[in-house]
Design a protein around this motif. Structure first.
Motif, PDB file in Angstrom:
ATOM      1  N   SER A  45       0.836  -1.194   0.000  1.00 49.91           N
ATOM      2  CA  SER A  45       0.000   0.000   0.000  1.00 49.91           C
ATOM      3  C   SER A  45       0.874   1.248   0.000  1.00 49.91           C
ATOM      4  N   LYS A  46       0.888   1.934  -1.131  1.00 49.51           N
ATOM      5  CA  LYS A  46       1.627   3.204  -1.219  1.00 49.51           C
ATOM      6  C   LYS A  46       0.583   4.288  -1.433  1.00 49.51           C
ATOM      7  N   ASP A  47       0.476   5.199  -0.518  1.00 49.12           N
ATOM      8  CA  ASP A  47      -0.585   6.194  -0.661  1.00 49.12           C
ATOM      9  C   ASP A  47      -0.068   7.530  -1.170  1.00 49.12           C
ATOM     10  N   VAL A  48       1.213   7.612  -1.526  1.00 45.72           N
ATOM     11  CA  VAL A  48       1.770   8.874  -2.035  1.00 45.72           C
ATOM     12  C   VAL A  48       2.230   8.679  -3.475  1.00 45.72           C
ATOM     13  N   THR A  49       1.792   9.602  -4.347  1.00 46.23           N
ATOM     14  CA  THR A  49       2.202   9.551  -5.742  1.00 46.23           C
ATOM     15  C   THR A  49       3.281  10.596  -5.988  1.00 46.23           C
ATOM     16  N   ALA A  50       4.428  10.154  -6.484  1.00 45.74           N
ATOM     17  CA  ALA A  50       5.500  11.085  -6.852  1.00 45.74           C
ATOM     18  C   ALA A  50       5.234  11.594  -8.257  1.00 45.74           C
ATOM     19  N   ARG A  64     -19.918   7.041  -8.049  1.00 45.05           N
ATOM     20  CA  ARG A  64     -18.581   6.474  -7.799  1.00 45.05           C
ATOM     21  C   ARG A  64     -17.644   7.602  -7.361  1.00 45.05           C
ATOM     22  N   LYS A  65     -16.923   7.399  -6.266  1.00 47.84           N
ATOM     23  CA  LYS A  65     -16.047   8.456  -5.742  1.00 47.84           C
ATOM     24  C   LYS A  65     -14.597   8.155  -6.088  1.00 47.84           C
ATOM     25  N   GLY A  66     -13.797   9.198  -6.237  1.00 45.77           N
ATOM     26  CA  GLY A  66     -12.393   9.005  -6.549  1.00 45.77           C
ATOM     27  C   GLY A  66     -11.779  10.256  -7.132  1.00 45.77           C
ATOM     28  N   SER A  67     -10.725  10.079  -7.919  1.00 47.16           N
ATOM     29  CA  SER A  67     -10.070  11.233  -8.540  1.00 47.16           C
ATOM     30  C   SER A  67      -9.276  10.776  -9.755  1.00 47.16           C
ATOM     31  N   LEU A  68      -8.934  11.754 -10.570  1.00 45.76           N
ATOM     32  CA  LEU A  68      -8.058  11.530 -11.720  1.00 45.76           C
ATOM     33  C   LEU A  68      -6.951  12.559 -11.653  1.00 45.76           C
ATOM     34  N   LEU A  69      -5.724  12.133 -11.880  1.00 47.05           N
ATOM     35  CA  LEU A  69      -4.654  13.117 -12.026  1.00 47.05           C
ATOM     36  C   LEU A  69      -3.852  12.798 -13.268  1.00 47.05           C
ATOM     37  N   ILE A  70      -3.294  13.865 -13.857  1.00 49.76           N
ATOM     38  CA  ILE A  70      -2.397  13.735 -15.000  1.00 49.76           C
ATOM     39  C   ILE A  70      -1.156  14.547 -14.668  1.00 49.76           C
ATOM     40  N   SER A  71       0.012  13.922 -14.784  1.00 50.27           N
ATOM     41  CA  SER A  71       1.241  14.592 -14.357  1.00 50.27           C
ATOM     42  C   SER A  71       2.252  14.636 -15.500  1.00 50.27           C
ATOM     43  N   PHE A  72       2.732  15.855 -15.797  1.00 50.20           N
ATOM     44  CA  PHE A  72       3.637  16.082 -16.921  1.00 50.20           C
ATOM     45  C   PHE A  72       4.987  16.628 -16.462  1.00 50.20           C
ATOM     46  N   PRO A  73       6.101  16.181 -17.065  1.00 50.52           N
ATOM     47  CA  PRO A  73       7.318  16.978 -17.010  1.00 50.52           C
ATOM     48  C   PRO A  73       7.051  18.304 -17.746  1.00 50.52           C
ATOM     49  N   ALA A 143      -8.892   3.920  -1.785  1.00 52.95           N
ATOM     50  CA  ALA A 143      -9.079   3.941  -3.236  1.00 52.95           C
ATOM     51  C   ALA A 143      -8.224   2.877  -3.919  1.00 52.95           C
ATOM     52  N   THR A 144      -8.767   2.317  -5.005  1.00 49.86           N
ATOM     53  CA  THR A 144      -7.973   1.467  -5.888  1.00 49.86           C
ATOM     54  C   THR A 144      -7.268   2.394  -6.870  1.00 49.86           C
ATOM     55  N   ARG A 145      -5.953   2.358  -6.839  1.00 47.29           N
ATOM     56  CA  ARG A 145      -5.188   3.339  -7.627  1.00 47.29           C
ATOM     57  C   ARG A 145      -4.506   2.655  -8.802  1.00 47.29           C
ATOM     58  N   ILE A 159      -1.097   9.190 -16.150  1.00 52.48           N
ATOM     59  CA  ILE A 159      -2.345   9.515 -15.467  1.00 52.48           C
ATOM     60  C   ILE A 159      -2.485   8.534 -14.312  1.00 52.48           C
ATOM     61  N   GLU A 160      -3.228   8.920 -13.285  1.00 53.68           N
ATOM     62  CA  GLU A 160      -3.536   7.985 -12.196  1.00 53.68           C
ATOM     63  C   GLU A 160      -5.031   8.075 -11.913  1.00 53.68           C
ATOM     64  N   VAL A 161      -5.679   6.926 -11.943  1.00 60.29           N
ATOM     65  CA  VAL A 161      -7.124   6.849 -11.688  1.00 60.29           C
ATOM     66  C   VAL A 161      -7.316   6.242 -10.303  1.00 60.29           C
ATOM     67  N   ASN A 162      -7.946   6.989  -9.420  1.00 56.55           N
ATOM     68  CA  ASN A 162      -8.219   6.507  -8.061  1.00 56.55           C
ATOM     69  C   ASN A 162      -9.723   6.319  -7.919  1.00 56.55           C
ATOM     70  N   LEU A 163     -10.142   5.082  -7.712  1.00 57.81           N
ATOM     71  CA  LEU A 163     -11.578   4.810  -7.585  1.00 57.81           C
ATOM     72  C   LEU A 163     -11.846   4.086  -6.277  1.00 57.81           C
ATOM     73  N   LYS A 164     -12.757   4.634  -5.490  1.00 63.63           N
ATOM     74  CA  LYS A 164     -13.166   3.937  -4.276  1.00 63.63           C
ATOM     75  C   LYS A 164     -14.194   2.886  -4.639  1.00 63.63           C
ATOM     76  N   GLU A 165     -14.121   1.751  -3.962  1.00 66.35           N
ATOM     77  CA  GLU A 165     -15.092   0.693  -4.227  1.00 66.35           C
ATOM     78  C   GLU A 165     -16.462   1.147  -3.749  1.00 66.35           C
ATOM     79  N   ASP A 166     -17.523   0.663  -4.442  1.00 70.29           N
ATOM     80  CA  ASP A 166     -18.900   1.028  -4.049  1.00 70.29           C
ATOM     81  C   ASP A 166     -19.208   0.498  -2.655  1.00 70.29           C
TER      82      ASP A 166
END
Lengths: 166, 116
Positions: A45-50, A64-73, A143-145, A159-166
């Motif tokens: 379980s790693k809860d921090v995204t670099a 459905r709860k969660g988040s989306l992130l997109i990370s660019f150089p 969340a399932t990441r 991109i990282e998709v974080n979705l919490k289970e229903d």
């Protein structure tokens, strides 16, 4: 594309398809998904995204709860937002920040439409951006990441998709 | 032909304006939310508006705008589900563009509205 075992593989494919479509259509920026990995798989379980230099993030709420992130150089953010506007960038200014926000907004919106057709509904929050070399973002513990890495002529981003289970 | 472009994203406003200007439509007005749009909509001929915006969202703007105008309104949004399209149409939206979009889609929507 290589992939680990991903719990929501069909859902993640929708996010991959939309990411490729948004960058191609809006920025003439061709990308390809090269790796899919479930970050908290195998009991780790790693809860921090670099993250890279600039990250757009947007929350899902309602169904459905969660988040989306997109990370660019920075150079890829310049290429993507520059492609959208037809101009060149050399620094992370207001337009680059706004452009990255708009990209995560469009990807989340496109994925929402595809997932609605599968009976999965949620509302989108207003997107935000985070800036800074090697910044980190913490996701909700339950969340399932899933992280998807993409390649482009300018290098890699994810991109990282974080979705919490229903 | 005066066109009002409503979006809280300055980048998205620039993308829309660039596409329209390259097609020869140069009389353009910008607004960052529905409230600002209402104050600038008095003499416009067509409106392009986003849906999700702070202060006043696009749907609320269209409902308010429709109380005094029949000018065509095109919603440009990421909200492309059937439920959302139906809700927008019921609120008085004339046409709909789902992001991502190409400049040619934007221009063809405008030119088809002009012909009508």
């Amino acid at each position: 594309m290589s992939s680990n075992i991903v719990a929501n593989e069909n859902l993640i494919q929708d996010f991959i398809d939309v990411t490729e479509e948004v960058l191609s259509t809006m920025a003439s920026f061709e990308i390809k998904a090269v790796e899919v990995q479930e970050i908290n798989a195998n009991g780790h379980s790693k809860d921090v995204t670099a993250c890279f230099d600039i990250t757009g993030i947007l929350g899902f709420s309602g169904g459905r709860k969660g988040s989306l992130l997109i990370s660019f150089p920075r150079n890829i953010a310049f290429g993507a937002v520059g492609g959208m506007l037809g101009i060149e960038f050399t620094e992370i200014d207001a337009d680059v920040r706004d452009g990255v926000s708009e990209l995560v907004n469009m990807i989340a919106g496109g994925a929402k439409t595809k997932l609605q057709a599968k009976g999965i509904d949620f509302e989108l929050s207003i997107p935000n951006t985070v800036i800074g070399q090697q910044h980190q973002i913490t996701a909700g513990a339950s969340a399932t990441r899933t992280r998807v890495d993409f390649d482009s002529d300018l290098g890699s981003f994810f991109i990282e998709v974080n979705l919490k289970e229903d | 032909m005066k066109v009002l472009i409503v979006d809280d994203s300055a980048v998205m406003r620039k993308i829309v304006m660039k596409a329209l200007m390259e097609a020869g439509h140069t009389d353009l007005v910008e607004a960052a939310d529905g409230k600002e749009a209402l104050s600038k909509s008095g003499d416009v001929d067509v409106v392009f508006t986003d849906w999700n915006m702070p202060v006043m969202d696009g749907l609320t703007f269209v409902k308010e705008f429709r109380k005094g105008s029949n000018v065509p309104v095109v919603m440009i949004t990421t909200e492309g589900g059937q439920k959302e399209v139906l809700e927008a149409m019921k609120s008085g939206v004339t046409d709909y563009i789902v992001k991502p979009f190409t400049p040619s889609i934007l221009v063809s929507k405008l030119e088809s509205l002009i012909k009508k």
